[in-house]
Structures are given as structure tokens and as C-alpha cells.
Design an enzyme around this catalytic site. Structure first.
Site, PDB file in Angstrom:
ATOM      1  CG  HIS A  17      -1.945  -0.992   1.319  1.00  0.00           C
ATOM      2  ND1 HIS A  17      -2.123  -1.786   2.432  1.00  0.00           N
ATOM      3  CD2 HIS A  17      -2.909  -1.357   0.446  1.00  0.00           C
ATOM      4  CE1 HIS A  17      -3.131  -2.603   2.232  1.00  0.00           C
ATOM      5  NE2 HIS A  17      -3.635  -2.369   1.029  1.00  0.00           N
ATOM      6  CE  LYS A  41     -13.316  -7.830   4.458  1.00  0.00           C
ATOM      7  NZ  LYS A  41     -12.699  -7.475   3.189  1.00  0.00           N
ATOM      8  NE  ARG A  90      -2.536  -7.614  -4.229  1.00  0.00           N
ATOM      9  CZ  ARG A  90      -3.028  -8.729  -3.714  1.00  0.00           C
ATOM     10  NH1 ARG A  90      -2.236  -9.594  -3.124  1.00  0.00           N
ATOM     11  NH2 ARG A  90      -4.314  -8.990  -3.749  1.00  0.00           N
ATOM     12  CB  SER A 128      -4.732  -6.445   4.063  1.00  0.00           C
ATOM     13  OG  SER A 128      -4.151  -5.191   3.855  1.00  0.00           O
TER      14      SER A 128
END
Length: 153
Positions: A17, A41, A90, A128
Site C-alpha cells: 500500500h 464485514k 498485483r 492484507s
């Protein structure tokens, strides 16, 4: 003024990040790091902890602003005057997912452009989700997390 939003959960913030932010900050006059609150969540770290962590990591750059938000990201962009949304890529699957979201966002608010920044090879495996899993099993995550953030874990 060119204003961008880098949205995410940052649960926790990773070196990947930080790399995306550092590489994007010179492209804009102001970059908001938006911590999205997802009501469906349960986060690993509280929103407040994530805010404090990000403030510690980016405390030396006054072009970067940390803020939590709820709701549609494009609506939040409009509320802060951001016309760009930064997304890190990514993998190929990240691209496919982010492309679909960017197209939907563009349909909702055509004035907001999504900017994709491809992660450096050394960061492409850091997420993460993986970092949280290592932490759950009491592994050492220091190599994946910025030093300023470790105190918040």
C-alpha cells in the site's frame, strides 16, 4: 487541483500500500487514503486503529490525508472533490476485478477516472488478507508492514 482517492480497507496497511501511495502522490496535488467501512464485514483492526496507523506512516507528507468513509466510493469521491481513484494491481485477477469495478464506477459517475498502478514485483505477493492470516497464527509480519505501523498491531 488534481485530487485522488486511494480507497481500501488497509486492515492492516502493508508495504505494498505504501509503495502505491508513494508512487502516486507526485501525480496529484492531494491524495486521500480512504478507509472504507464495510458494514457486512467485521474488520480485524478497528477503523480508528487503521486511521492512527496510516497517520503514523504518512505523517511527514502534508499532501496525504487519511479519512474513513461509508457508502459508495464514487459518492465519497464527489464529496471530497476527487476526480481520480487510485487502485493497485498485483495480479491478472486483480486487474479483471478492478476493471469491472472501474467500469461500474464510470457508469455511475463518468467524471471519476480510475488510475491503475501496477505493484513492484517485490510487493505483488503482499496482501492484507495474507498478513492477517500470518498474524492470526502468531507469525512475524514485520517484513510486510511499514515500521511505523507495527506498534498498532
Amino acid at each position: 487541483m488534481k485530487i485522488a482517492l486511494f480507497p481500501g480497507s488497509f486492515d492492516p496497511v502493508t508495504k505494498a500500500h505504501v509503495d502505491i501511495v508513494k508512487r502516486s502522490v507526485n501525480l496529484f496535488d492531494k491524495v486521500y487514503i480512504g478507509i472504507g467501512a464495510n458494514s457486512s464485514k467485521q474488520g480485524f483492526l478497528s477503523i480508528e486503529t487503521r486511521e492512527q496507523m496510516l497517520r503514523a506512516v504518512f505523517k511527514h507528507d502534508d499532501r496525504i490525508h487519511i479519512v474513513a468513509y461509508e457508502g459508495l466510493t464514487v459518492n465519497f469521491c464527489k464529496s471530497i472533490g476527487a476526480t481520480y481513484m487510485i487502485r493497485g494491481i498485483r495480479t491478472v485477477s486483480d486487474f479483471e476485478y478492478e476493471k469491472a469495478i472501474a467500469q461500474m464506477n464510470h457508469a455511475l459517475v463518468p467524471d471519476i477516472e480510475s488510475i491503475f498502478i501496477v505493484s513492484k514485483p517485490g510487493y505483488s505477493s503482499i496482501s492484507s488478507t495474507i498478513v492477517r492470516e500470518i498474524m492470526r497464527h502468531h507469525g512475524d509480519v514485520a517484513q510486510f508492514i511499514p515500521a511505523e505501523a507495527l506498534a498498532y498491531l
